[in-house]
Design a protein around this motif. Structure first.
Motif, PDB file in Angstrom:
ATOM      1  N   GLU A 109      36.813  55.320   9.783  1.00 55.92           N
ATOM      2  CA  GLU A 109      35.618  56.152   9.758  1.00 55.92           C
ATOM      3  C   GLU A 109      34.350  55.362   9.436  1.00 55.92           C
ATOM      4  O   GLU A 109      33.243  55.913   9.488  1.00 55.92           O
ATOM      5  N   HIS A 110      34.505  54.074   9.117  1.00 54.26           N
ATOM      6  CA  HIS A 110      33.320  53.211   8.997  1.00 54.26           C
ATOM      7  C   HIS A 110      32.696  52.938  10.362  1.00 54.26           C
ATOM      8  O   HIS A 110      31.590  52.387  10.444  1.00 54.26           O
ATOM      9  N   PHE A 111      33.399  53.319  11.433  1.00 52.27           N
ATOM     10  CA  PHE A 111      32.874  53.123  12.788  1.00 52.27           C
ATOM     11  C   PHE A 111      32.521  54.472  13.403  1.00 52.27           C
ATOM     12  O   PHE A 111      32.829  54.751  14.563  1.00 52.27           O
ATOM     13  N   THR A 112      31.871  55.297  12.611  1.00 52.36           N
ATOM     14  CA  THR A 112      31.405  56.600  13.068  1.00 52.36           C
ATOM     15  C   THR A 112      29.892  56.680  12.931  1.00 52.36           C
ATOM     16  O   THR A 112      29.286  55.947  12.141  1.00 52.36           O
ATOM     17  N   PRO A 113      29.271  57.582  13.683  1.00 57.60           N
ATOM     18  CA  PRO A 113      27.833  57.813  13.466  1.00 57.60           C
ATOM     19  C   PRO A 113      27.506  58.205  12.033  1.00 57.60           C
ATOM     20  O   PRO A 113      26.442  57.835  11.524  1.00 57.60           O
ATOM     21  N   ASP A 114      28.424  58.941  11.364  1.00 50.04           N
ATOM     22  CA  ASP A 114      28.161  59.330   9.971  1.00 50.04           C
ATOM     23  C   ASP A 114      27.946  58.108   9.090  1.00 50.04           C
ATOM     24  O   ASP A 114      26.988  58.051   8.301  1.00 50.04           O
ATOM     25  N   TYR A 115      28.852  57.123   9.200  1.00 50.03           N
ATOM     26  CA  TYR A 115      28.707  55.942   8.346  1.00 50.03           C
ATOM     27  C   TYR A 115      27.489  55.118   8.764  1.00 50.03           C
ATOM     28  O   TYR A 115      26.785  54.559   7.922  1.00 50.03           O
ATOM     29  N   THR A 116      27.228  55.049  10.062  1.00 51.07           N
ATOM     30  CA  THR A 116      26.070  54.287  10.531  1.00 51.07           C
ATOM     31  C   THR A 116      24.782  54.838   9.939  1.00 51.07           C
ATOM     32  O   THR A 116      23.913  54.087   9.491  1.00 51.07           O
ATOM     33  N   ARG A 117      24.663  56.167   9.945  1.00 42.61           N
ATOM     34  CA  ARG A 117      23.460  56.783   9.360  1.00 42.61           C
ATOM     35  C   ARG A 117      23.389  56.531   7.854  1.00 42.61           C
ATOM     36  O   ARG A 117      22.305  56.262   7.307  1.00 42.61           O
ATOM     37  N   TYR A 118      24.534  56.628   7.175  1.00 43.37           N
ATOM     38  CA  TYR A 118      24.571  56.358   5.735  1.00 43.37           C
ATOM     39  C   TYR A 118      24.150  54.922   5.448  1.00 43.37           C
ATOM     40  O   TYR A 118      23.324  54.665   4.558  1.00 43.37           O
TER      41      TYR A 118
ATOM     42  N   PRO B  55      19.656  65.334  26.341  1.00 42.71           N
ATOM     43  CA  PRO B  55      20.665  65.572  27.380  1.00 42.71           C
ATOM     44  C   PRO B  55      22.093  65.370  26.892  1.00 42.71           C
ATOM     45  O   PRO B  55      23.034  65.894  27.496  1.00 42.71           O
ATOM     46  N   TYR B  56      22.260  64.611  25.821  1.00 42.76           N
ATOM     47  CA  TYR B  56      23.589  64.375  25.257  1.00 42.76           C
ATOM     48  C   TYR B  56      23.578  64.786  23.788  1.00 42.76           C
ATOM     49  O   TYR B  56      23.314  63.970  22.903  1.00 42.76           O
ATOM     50  N   PRO B  57      23.822  66.066  23.505  1.00 47.88           N
ATOM     51  CA  PRO B  57      23.799  66.522  22.107  1.00 47.88           C
ATOM     52  C   PRO B  57      24.712  65.669  21.233  1.00 47.88           C
ATOM     53  O   PRO B  57      25.881  65.445  21.567  1.00 47.88           O
ATOM     54  N   GLU B  58      24.181  65.205  20.121  1.00 51.39           N
ATOM     55  CA  GLU B  58      24.939  64.330  19.237  1.00 51.39           C
ATOM     56  C   GLU B  58      25.720  65.155  18.219  1.00 51.39           C
ATOM     57  O   GLU B  58      25.230  66.180  17.746  1.00 51.39           O
ATOM     58  N   PRO B  59      26.924  64.719  17.890  1.00 50.30           N
ATOM     59  CA  PRO B  59      27.731  65.487  16.932  1.00 50.30           C
ATOM     60  C   PRO B  59      27.076  65.507  15.559  1.00 50.30           C
ATOM     61  O   PRO B  59      26.489  64.519  15.121  1.00 50.30           O
ATOM     62  N   THR B  60      27.186  66.648  14.898  1.00 51.86           N
ATOM     63  CA  THR B  60      26.585  66.760  13.569  1.00 51.86           C
ATOM     64  C   THR B  60      27.464  66.135  12.502  1.00 51.86           C
ATOM     65  O   THR B  60      26.966  65.712  11.456  1.00 51.86           O
ATOM     66  N   ARG B  61      28.779  66.067  12.762  1.00 51.36           N
ATOM     67  CA  ARG B  61      29.676  65.440  11.793  1.00 51.36           C
ATOM     68  C   ARG B  61      30.784  64.717  12.548  1.00 51.36           C
ATOM     69  O   ARG B  61      31.348  65.246  13.507  1.00 51.36           O
ATOM     70  N   THR B  62      31.108  63.494  12.100  1.00 50.17           N
ATOM     71  CA  THR B  62      32.109  62.686  12.802  1.00 50.17           C
ATOM     72  C   THR B  62      33.163  62.107  11.875  1.00 50.17           C
ATOM     73  O   THR B  62      34.055  61.398  12.345  1.00 50.17           O
ATOM     74  N   ALA B  63      33.080  62.348  10.578  1.00 47.77           N
ATOM     75  CA  ALA B  63      34.030  61.745   9.639  1.00 47.77           C
ATOM     76  C   ALA B  63      34.415  62.756   8.569  1.00 47.77           C
ATOM     77  O   ALA B  63      33.604  63.597   8.162  1.00 47.77           O
ATOM     78  N   PHE B  64      35.668  62.676   8.107  1.00 50.73           N
ATOM     79  CA  PHE B  64      36.092  63.472   6.965  1.00 50.73           C
ATOM     80  C   PHE B  64      35.519  62.905   5.669  1.00 50.73           C
ATOM     81  O   PHE B  64      35.286  63.629   4.713  1.00 50.73           O
ATOM     82  N   THR B  65      35.288  61.592   5.666  1.00 49.70           N
ATOM     83  CA  THR B  65      34.716  60.948   4.489  1.00 49.70           C
ATOM     84  C   THR B  65      33.247  61.333   4.347  1.00 49.70           C
ATOM     85  O   THR B  65      32.504  61.346   5.327  1.00 49.70           O
ATOM     86  N   THR B  66      32.856  61.641   3.118  1.00 50.46           N
ATOM     87  CA  THR B  66      31.441  61.827   2.819  1.00 50.46           C
ATOM     88  C   THR B  66      30.940  60.541   2.179  1.00 50.46           C
ATOM     89  O   THR B  66      31.343  60.188   1.071  1.00 50.46           O
ATOM     90  N   PHE B  67      30.100  59.843   2.885  1.00 49.21           N
ATOM     91  CA  PHE B  67      29.605  58.551   2.406  1.00 49.21           C
ATOM     92  C   PHE B  67      28.394  58.787   1.501  1.00 49.21           C
ATOM     93  O   PHE B  67      27.331  59.189   1.961  1.00 49.21           O
TER      94      PHE B  67
END
Length: 469
Positions: free
Chosen positions: A255-264, A434-446
């Motif tokens: 999950e370190h390779f998710t948009p969630d972690y990237t934003r964090y 044109p490509y809605p981005e997912p609001t959540r991509t990981a179970f981990t809360t960073f």
């Protein structure tokens, strides 16, 4: 009065690797602000698309699932998906029965070339020389040289664009002590990026040393081991890391390779980001567990009839200096930190699996340098939407692909985030989502969801054990 310009592009991409190829695929047919489609052009000095050709060793696979193709994680219905490539090649049913989640590298390369051969607006054999900002027209000027099949200059050209995207990739890294050896041709000292081009010569050497503990080093060591006779392998594998460690491949670790972690990661202070990246080496520089198992199995099999294979595997070793012995051998001066000891190794060939570094942007963006905002280490500042932070006078955007590890973390070079980043760039560029981005991509809360400012700790007064009069 100035001469009128040709119609500018909406977006020009510099470099056509997997990341800009992903962007080109997702941009294809996409409407721009006006009525027409988004006008894009991509340039690369190579004659055709190739993805790490020197490392397409038979049987080696990607470290990401096939869903991490150029488009699927942003647009599963895209005609440029890997599954559509298989359908076009009438290989969909064989792939279905093969039950392969991780495809071979050679197949990924073939898929990318299939996309590159069909997408319009890709200009191979074009070397971009300089980029400037035209204040009068509020456009970027891109100067390029068209190359002939031999790589020589054939014609000069210039194009204009409202926005840029840089995808020039990384370059093979050779440690300073070994650079003079690579430049002299008498003894084979090569980077792993060129392994297949020199494989026959390497195999012909009496003793071979592989340096580097990542996936490439492991795959090359395994390939050499399998190709050399039992008892006469004459192989040495050296690594600077404390062990030949497996890559972090647990479900939550990935999950370190998710948009969630990237934003964090992007939200963290610069010193914290700089501390985190090297500490996370096992997320992207370790070895696939199956490859480790295959190496151990090969070594173990060679002990079945007595004796041990002539192979030395030593982690925790640094190459301090290196030099040539006569014209046929190389001498490596080694240091082991834990032992506080030094040694020398004489070998007949060296393969440097020492990784890659981001290509410097200094020459390419020299004309824009006064307008670029830098961090405390002199690196470009890049915002959350993958844009370089520039002077307000630059109204166009400069997007970055795989050159933002210092701001976006270890996922920057990961193929699994290619489609998401391309989608984010296009959403920003078109302002149409044109490509809605997912609001959540990981179970981990960073990090903490509801943060409060850290309070300074009160001073602690310690009463001495013995009271002095």
């Amino acid at each position: 009065m100035t001469a009128p310009l040709d119609a500018p592009h909406d977006l020009v991409g510099i470099g056509i690797g997997p990341f800009n190829l992903s962007l080109a695929a997702l941009a294809h047919g996409l409407p721009a602000h006006g009525a027409g489609p988004l006008d894009t052009a991509f340039y690369d000095e190579r004659r055709t698309f190739r993805w790490h050709p020197g490392l397409l060793i038979d049987g080696t696979t990607l470290q990401v699932p096939f869903l991490a193709d150029l488009v699927t994680l942003a647009d599963p219905a895209s005609p440029w998906s890997f599954l559509n490539y298989l359908k076009d090649k009438e290989r969909l049913y064989p792939f279905y029965f093969a039950q392969q989640f991780h495809i071979q590298r050679a197949e990924y390369d073939a898929y990318c070339r299939w996309v590159a051969d069909r997408l319009p607006g890709l200009h191979f054999g074009h070397q971009v020389d300089a980029v400037r900002w035209n204040h009068e027209h509020d456009l970027f000027e891109v100067d390029f040289t068209q190359l002939d099949p031999g790589g020589e200059a054939e014609a000069l050209g210039r194009t204009h664009t409202r926005h840029l995207v840089l995808g020039i990739g990384t370059a093979p890294y050779v440690p300073e002590p070994l650079r003079p050896l690579v430049e002299a041709p008498t003894v084979p000292v090569i980077h792993s990026a060129d392994y297949l081009d020199h494989r026959a010569r390497i195999l012909g050497a009496d003793h071979v040393t592989v340096i580097g503990s990542g996936q490439s080093g492991a795959e090359i060591f395994l390939d050499l081991l399998r190709a050399r006779p039992a008892g006469r392998e004459r192989l040495t594998w050296l690594a600077r890391t404390p062990s030949f460690a497996p890559m972090e491949y647990s479900k939550l670790g990935l999950e370190h390779f998710t948009p969630d972690y990237t934003r964090y990661f992007h939200s963290l202070p610069e010193p914290v980001r700089d501390r985190l990246v090297p500490a996370q080496w096992q997320l992207h520089k370790g070895i696939d567990a199956d490859t480790i198992a295959a190496i151990h199995h090969e070594l173990y099999t060679r002990t079945l009839h007595g004796g041990w294979p002539d192979a030395v595997l030593t982690p925790g070793v640094t190459v301090r200096t290196a030099g040539r012995v006569a014209t046929t051998k190389v001498e490596l001066h080694l240091e082991h930190a834990d032992q506080n000891a030094r040694s020398r190794l004489t070998t007949d060939a060296v393969v440097l699996a020492t990784g890659y570094r981001e290509r410097p942007l200094t020459r390419l963006l020299a004309g824009l340098d006064p307008y670029l905002r830098k961090d405390s280490s002199g690196r470009p500042r890049i915002d959350e939407r993958h844009r370089m932070v520039t002077d307000p006078g630059i109204t166009g955007s400069i997007f970055v692909q795989n050159g933002e590890r210092h701001t976006h973390g270890v996922g920057a070079p990961d193929l699994g985030l290619a489609a998401w980043r391309s989608a984010a760039i296009l959403n920003t560029l078109t302002a149409r989502n044109p490509y809605p981005e997912p609001t959540r991509t990981a179970f981990t809360t960073f990090g903490l969801e509801h943060r409060e400012p850290a309070r300074p700790r009160p001073a602690v007064h310690i009463r001495p054990l013995v009271d002095h009069p």
